[in-house]
Design an enzyme around this catalytic site. Structure first.
Site, short mmCIF file in Angstrom:
data_model
loop_
_atom_site.label_atom_id
_atom_site.label_comp_id
_atom_site.label_asym_id
_atom_site.label_seq_id
_atom_site.Cartn_x
_atom_site.Cartn_y
_atom_site.Cartn_z
N LYS A 1 -10.19 6.82 -8.37
CA LYS A 1 -10.22 8.01 -9.21
C LYS A 1 -11.67 8.38 -9.59
O LYS A 1 -11.97 9.54 -9.86
CB LYS A 1 -9.41 7.81 -10.49
C1 LIG Z 1 -4.08 7.21 -8.09
C2 LIG Z 1 -4.05 6.05 -7.17
C3 LIG Z 1 -3.40 6.12 -5.90
C4 LIG Z 1 -2.63 7.35 -5.44
O1 LIG Z 1 -3.46 8.42 -5.14
P1 LIG Z 1 -2.86 9.90 -4.98
O2 LIG Z 1 -4.02 10.79 -4.82
O3 LIG Z 1 -2.09 10.16 -6.24
O4 LIG Z 1 -1.95 9.87 -3.77
C5 LIG Z 1 -3.45 5.01 -5.08
N1 LIG Z 1 -4.08 3.87 -5.46
C6 LIG Z 1 -4.71 3.77 -6.66
C7 LIG Z 1 -5.37 2.49 -7.03
C8 LIG Z 1 -4.72 4.84 -7.56
O5 LIG Z 1 -5.35 4.72 -8.76
#
Ligand SMILES: *Cc1c(COP(=O)(O)O)cnc(C)c1O
Length: 496
Positions: free
Chosen positions: A112
């Site tokens: 993120k």
């Molecule tokens: C948010 C997240 C995901 C999923 O990503 P999306 O963009 O919602 O598909 C996968 N792995 C981790 C560790 C995340 O924090």
């Protein structure tokens, strides 16, 4: 460039407006009316550059209403410091045909950060450029990762303030500690007595409370959101699909123009969609493998052409993918349906009223030309973590392990030798308890605290605990506000 809503009844005239607004008024998501194109020569040129160089090339072409010098400054602020070894997205080679793109070397150790380090800069610049004089107030309800990454991204960014609500007993010890020790003069994190849904409902109520909105307007605030449907969160993620291709070219692992695969652990469909957009912009891609956990609503969608959220919800070892409504899928459907907003609105309406929709065979075929979906359960996830550590000395977190497991199954079924990039979304220490249980065969791990487990895992694997996680254990608690779910807007008023 214009941005239209996927549901057809809203349009804005710049990416700056799309970034500040977040969601379109008709409930749809903003999409650009055309895509720029990167040629083979552009790709070659990228292979000579750093991550920041590549981000400059890619983002200046996409966000063309930002002044170039302003945008480059935003990018420098976001990726210039704060990532381990100044490498935001290193590519690690596992074998001849497999590489791992590690997107978790930022301040919160999850992917993120890739978007949430840049989004606040983009918002702040858009505010300055559009002459907006209000302070942007970001409200976030979080089940863990997003809240911390948003706090880190917005901390001390001019013209912004951020308030994060998290369920007091609904996040891991590590996630809670990360949020209550957050530094910065413009940040607040608040524990609410209730679950994630209560926090989310409370935030939605605040967003639509016209009395409160007016009151804050008089005090000089405007609301915005940092969640994953904001165009400003999607677009920074396009960059690392290009940077991984550039790294493979530089290493000589592929020739220029050669198509590669990506396997992406998916929840809200934001990360993998950014990859699809990169492919539309000229990145040579053979297949995107969409990897899910037991909440396999997307697997069924890709295999059968039916999206059906009427099913049991599971709490899994990969909690950031425990999602039954993948919001960004709407953008993919809009694209393959040749931008027919009426069609999209019809499907989304069915999803809301009946919890399911089926797409016509012709659309399904178009989608499966480039996407493939599969899933693995928790037991297999643990086995994958152990197997990859044993066979490659590679320690993965639970989300990345889902991707690795789906890749193994895909290769067994299709014998596809295409070079594949595994998109890795979190440090193994961010979900250290589950990783420790997969690696350390000891029946009484339960008696250790989460932090003791991390130390054990470090000792067992010789993989270092990342600095932000090691440090958080020593930081003082700076936020201790708690409130009931009914008092969220009252608490917010008190803060401002
Ligand atoms: C948010 C997240 C995901 C999923 O990503 P999306 O963009 O919602 O598909 C996968 N792995 C981790 C560790 C995340 O924090």
């Amino acid at each position: 460039m214009h941005y239209k809503s996927t549901r057809g009844n809203s349009c804005v005239h710049s990416s700056q407006e799309a970034v500040l607004k977040g969601l379109a008024d008709d409930g749809g998501l903003y999409v650009p009316d055309h895509f720029t194109y990167f040629s083979i020569n552009d790709l070659k040129a990228m292979s000579e550059g750093t991550y920041i160089d590549i981000a400059n090339r890619v983002l200046c072409r996409i966000l063309d209403d930002y002044r170039e010098d302003v945008l480059k400054q935003c990018i420098a602020n976001a990726y210039g410091t704060g990532f381990e070894n100044n490498e935001p997205a290193p590519l690690v080679s596992l074998d001849k045909n497999t590489s791992v793109l590690e997107l978790w070397h930022g301040p919160t150790c999850a992917f993120k950060d890739m978007a949430l380090q840049l989004l606040p800069e983009l918002m702040s610049a858009a505010v300055r450029d559009t002459g907006e004089e209000k302070t942007i107030l970001i409200l976030v309800a979080t089940s863990g990762d997003t809240g911390k990454a948003a706090l880190e991204g917005f901390k001390d960014v001019d013209g912004t303030k951020i308030v994060v609500f998290f369920p007091e007993h609904g996040v891991s010890d590590m996630q809670k500690l990360q949020m209550v020790t957050q530094e910065g003069a413009n940040v607040h994190s608040i524990a609410i007595s209730g679950n994630f849904d209560d926090a989310q409902t409370g935030v939605k109520n605040i967003f639509t409370d016209t009395v409160l909105i007016e009151e804050l307007d008089r005090k000089g605030y405007m609301f915005s959101s940092a969640n994953s449907i904001n165009w400003g969160r999607l677009v920074p993620q396009i960059v690392y699909y290009f940077s991984s291709y550039a790294a493979l070219l530089k290493k000589g692992s592929i020739s220029c123009g050669e198509r590669i695969n990506f396997v992406v652990p998916t929840g809200n469909f934001g990360n993998i969609l950014a990859g699809y957009y990169a492919a539309k912009m000229g990145l040579p891609v053979n297949k995107f493998l969409c990897a899910s956990n037991q909440n396999n609503v997307l697997t069924d969608f890709f295999q059968k052409g039916i999206y059906n959220r009427n099913r049991d919800f599971y709490k899994t070892l990969s909690p950031s993918m425990d999602i039954l409504i993948s919001s960004n899928l709407e953008r993919l459907i809009y694209d393959v349906a040749d931008k027919k907003a009426k069609t999209v609105a019809k499907f989304m309406n069915r999803l809301k009223t009946e919890g399911r929709y089926a797409i016509p065979e012709e659309l399904h075929e178009k989608i499966t030309d480039i996407f493939y979906g599969d899933y693995i359960d928790d037991a297999e996830t643990s086995q994958v973590i152990a197997r990859y550590f044993k066979n490659f000395g590679y320690l993965s977190d639970t989300h990345t392990a889902v991707a690795l497991g789906v890749l193994d199954r895909y290769r067994e079924a299709f014998e596809d030798e295409t070079h594949t990039v595994v998109v890795s979304t979190a440090s193994p220490y961010k979900f250290g308890k589950a990783v420790a249980q997969a690696i350390i065969k000891n029946s009484d791990l339960d008696k250790y605290s989460e932090f003791e487990l991390l130390k054990l895992l470090e000792k067992e694997t010789a993989v270092k605990i990342p600095e932000p996680i090691a440090k958080v254990m020593e930081k003082p608690v700076l936020h201790s506000i708690k409130c009931s779910k009914e008092d969220m807007s009252k608490t917010l008023r008190g803060l401002l």
